[in-house]
Design an enzyme around this catalytic site. Structure first.
Site, PDB file in Angstrom:
ATOM      1  N   SER A 179       9.667  -9.685   4.712  1.00  0.00           N
ATOM      2  CA  SER A 179      10.370  -9.736   5.787  1.00  0.00           C
ATOM      3  C   SER A 179      10.471 -11.284   6.281  1.00  0.00           C
ATOM      4  CB  SER A 179      10.279  -8.790   6.812  1.00  0.00           C
ATOM      5  OG  SER A 179       9.154  -8.990   7.639  1.00  0.00           O
TER       6      SER A 179
ATOM      7  N   CYS B 146      16.160  -6.871  -1.249  1.00  0.00           N
ATOM      8  CA  CYS B 146      16.596  -7.945  -0.667  1.00  0.00           C
ATOM      9  C   CYS B 146      17.921  -8.762  -1.103  1.00  0.00           C
ATOM     10  CB  CYS B 146      15.238  -9.010  -0.686  1.00  0.00           C
ATOM     11  SG  CYS B 146      14.955  -9.653  -2.341  1.00  0.00           S
TER      12      CYS B 146
ATOM     13  N   GLU C 199       0.639  -1.518   0.062  1.00  0.00           N
ATOM     14  CA  GLU C 199      -0.059   0.098   0.018  1.00  0.00           C
ATOM     15  C   GLU C 199       0.862   1.199  -0.167  1.00  0.00           C
ATOM     16  OE1 GLU C 199       0.289  -1.347   4.267  1.00  0.00           O
ATOM     17  OE2 GLU C 199       0.342  -2.142   2.298  1.00  0.00           O
TER      18      GLU C 199
END
Length: 500
Positions: free
Chosen positions: A226, A281, A176
């Site tokens: 995560s 990442c 979002e």
């Protein structure tokens, strides 16, 4: 204020009593829009539309599916600049970096264009007398993707082109924080000829995520984010008997041996550590300098980090943009504070960076630590910001032990001129993606992406061959066509069937 609509089944809806979330411009610090956040009923509507569309889409020929993917690929290329600018405005990364993201995502669409070949089954004639055996793969149904803010175009494209090309329908819940890229992709799918309901975007927060994980109409969930959330997604969706691939966080290492080209290594480690403000990442966030490589490497990294031009993503002179939110900025600065307090040497300090005419932007300059130890928070935690830490190792063996002891196993790299060291490294390091003199070893789309250990929950990686297997299930058929009337008076046998 502009409202980014909530999408359901390709049509925009906002609703009269919807919750909204802020969408910032990270370069200015100003809220530029609000995004409508889905309620459970909105997710239900998207899943219902996807389920209805699946009944027909699963029977669409492979050639027609491929043509949609070819058309989508051309449209993404045509709108690449627009996508990159949207990403720069909502995520903060510089436009050139955002264009690279779009290109890498488009590679998965190109892979999906080959779906007629990728779904070829197997056939064996005469496995027994007058018996043939063959197999093929079929789609699962409605699949879902939950994706992070850091690659709002690329990471969703790791998922939905493969899912859709294999005959599934798809519900995407993007971050979002930067929602607009997914809406544009939905429009491009429609222009490419994809039927209504096959691709659906649902904007939302944890309410939407939990509804997706629990929804009985969703057969499979793909997630990138995560490690704590990946573990949560995997456990909750598995409890509902869904297929799950959940990619978690990382602490990616680069080992630099004394025989490496130090200038070459420093150039690539600077790009790998500070590109996209470290919000990757696959960013290199920990460098293990072996022996005498340490002093020269740190000196070169210091010089290169100090040269990086930090500014707004739309400025062509900017090499690194802001981070995504004020909370992200404050979290990163807090880690730098803790690194100093723990005794690490702060070589480059980017905490007080001010960008002219963008004083309210969410900027953090490149930060470089030396003499970091494995018990420090700046080493143990995924900071997800422009913070590069250097550890010292006396030997190559010690460096390998440092990498393998880390709980994450996403990507790692070695810089060396020794083929023997590189071969030993690739065989013995306990990490899923390895780079040899390549700092960010993201595989091409025709290979699969994924790590080991706490960087992956589930047993399949994304895109490539494992992506095809994840979004399909195998069916094996054994067939015989006896001559009519030739066996009317044979006695039935209860013997266990064997090949004859």
């Amino acid at each position: 204020m502009r409202t980014i609509p909530h999408w359901v089944a390709g049509s925009e809806t906002t609703g009269a009593s919807r919750r909204f979330g802020p969408v910032y411009n990270p370069a200015t610090g100003a809220q530029q829009a609000q995004v409508a956040l889905a309620e459970p009923s909105d997710v239900d509507a998207a899943v219902a539309a996807a389920a209805k569309a699946f009944a027909e889409w699963r029977d669409v020929s492979l050639v027609r599916r491929a043509r949609v993917m070819f058309a989508l690929r051309d449209l993404i290329e045509r709108h690449a600049d627009e996508l990159a600018e949207i990403i720069a405005d909502e995520h903060g990364k510089v436009v050139s970096d955002a264009k690279g993201e779009v290109t890498r995502g488009m590679e998965v669409v190109e892979y999906a264009c080959g779906i007629p070949t990728l779904l070829k089954g197997e056939y064996s004639e005469q496995v027994s007398t007058d018996v043939d055996a063959y197999s093929f793969r079929q789609p699962l149904g409605v699949c879902a993707g939950i994706t992070p803010f850091n690659f709002p175009a690329m990471v969703p494209m790791w998922m939905h082109p493969i899912a859709i090309a294999t005959g599934n329908t798809f519900v995407l819940k993007p971050s979002e924080r930067d929602p607009s890229a997914s809406n544009l992709i939905a429009r491009l799918y429609a222009e490419a000829g994809l039927p209504d309901g096959v691709f659906n975007v649902v904007h939302g927060d944890k309410v939407a995520v939990d509804t997706i994980l629990d929804h009985p109409g969703i057969q499979a969930v793909s997630f990138v984010g995560s490690t704590p959330i990946a573990r949560y997604v995997h456990r909750r969706a598995c409890d509902k008997a869904k297929r799950v691939q959940a990619l978690g966080g990382a602490k990616n290492h680069a080992v630099v041996l004394p025989d490496a080209d130090i200038e070459f290594a420093a150039n690539h480690l600077t790009a790998a550590g500070y590109g996209s403000a470290g919000e990757r990442c696959m960013a290199i966030s920990a460098v293990v300098a072996v022996g005498e490589a340490g002093e020269a490497l740190v000196a070169s990294l210091k010089h290169k980090a100090s040269e990086i031009n930090v500014g707004p993503g739309r400025d062509s002179k900017s090499e690194m943009g802001p981070v995504v939110t004020p909370e992200a900025r404050d979290r990163i600065v807090g880690y730098v504070d803790r690194g100093e307090q723990a005794g690490a040497t702060l070589v480059v300090d980017g905490r007080d960076l001010v960008v002219e005419n963008h004083e309210e932007g969410f900027f953090v300059g490149p930060c470089l630590f030396d003499h970091v130890t494995t018990d420090m928070d700046i080493y143990r935690d995924e900071i997800f910001g422009p913070v590069l830490v250097v550890l010292r190792a006396d030997s190559y063996a010690e460096a390998i032990d440092i990498v393998n002891a880390n709980p994450y196993g996403n990507g790692t790299a070695i810089f060396t001129s020794s083929g023997q060291a590189a071969k030993h490294f690739q065989r013995n390091v306990q990490v899923g993606m390895i780079g040899i003199n390549v700092p960010i070893p993201v595989p091409m789309a025709f290979y699969s992406f994924g790590g080991w250990k706490d960087s992956l929950f589930g047993d399949t990686h994304v895109h490539g061959p494992e992506g095809i297997r994840f979004y399909t299930r195998a069916k094996a058929i054994t067939s015989r066509w006896p001559d009519a009337g030739h066996h009317e008076h044979q006695r039935a046998t209860l013997q266990f069937p064997t090949a004859t």
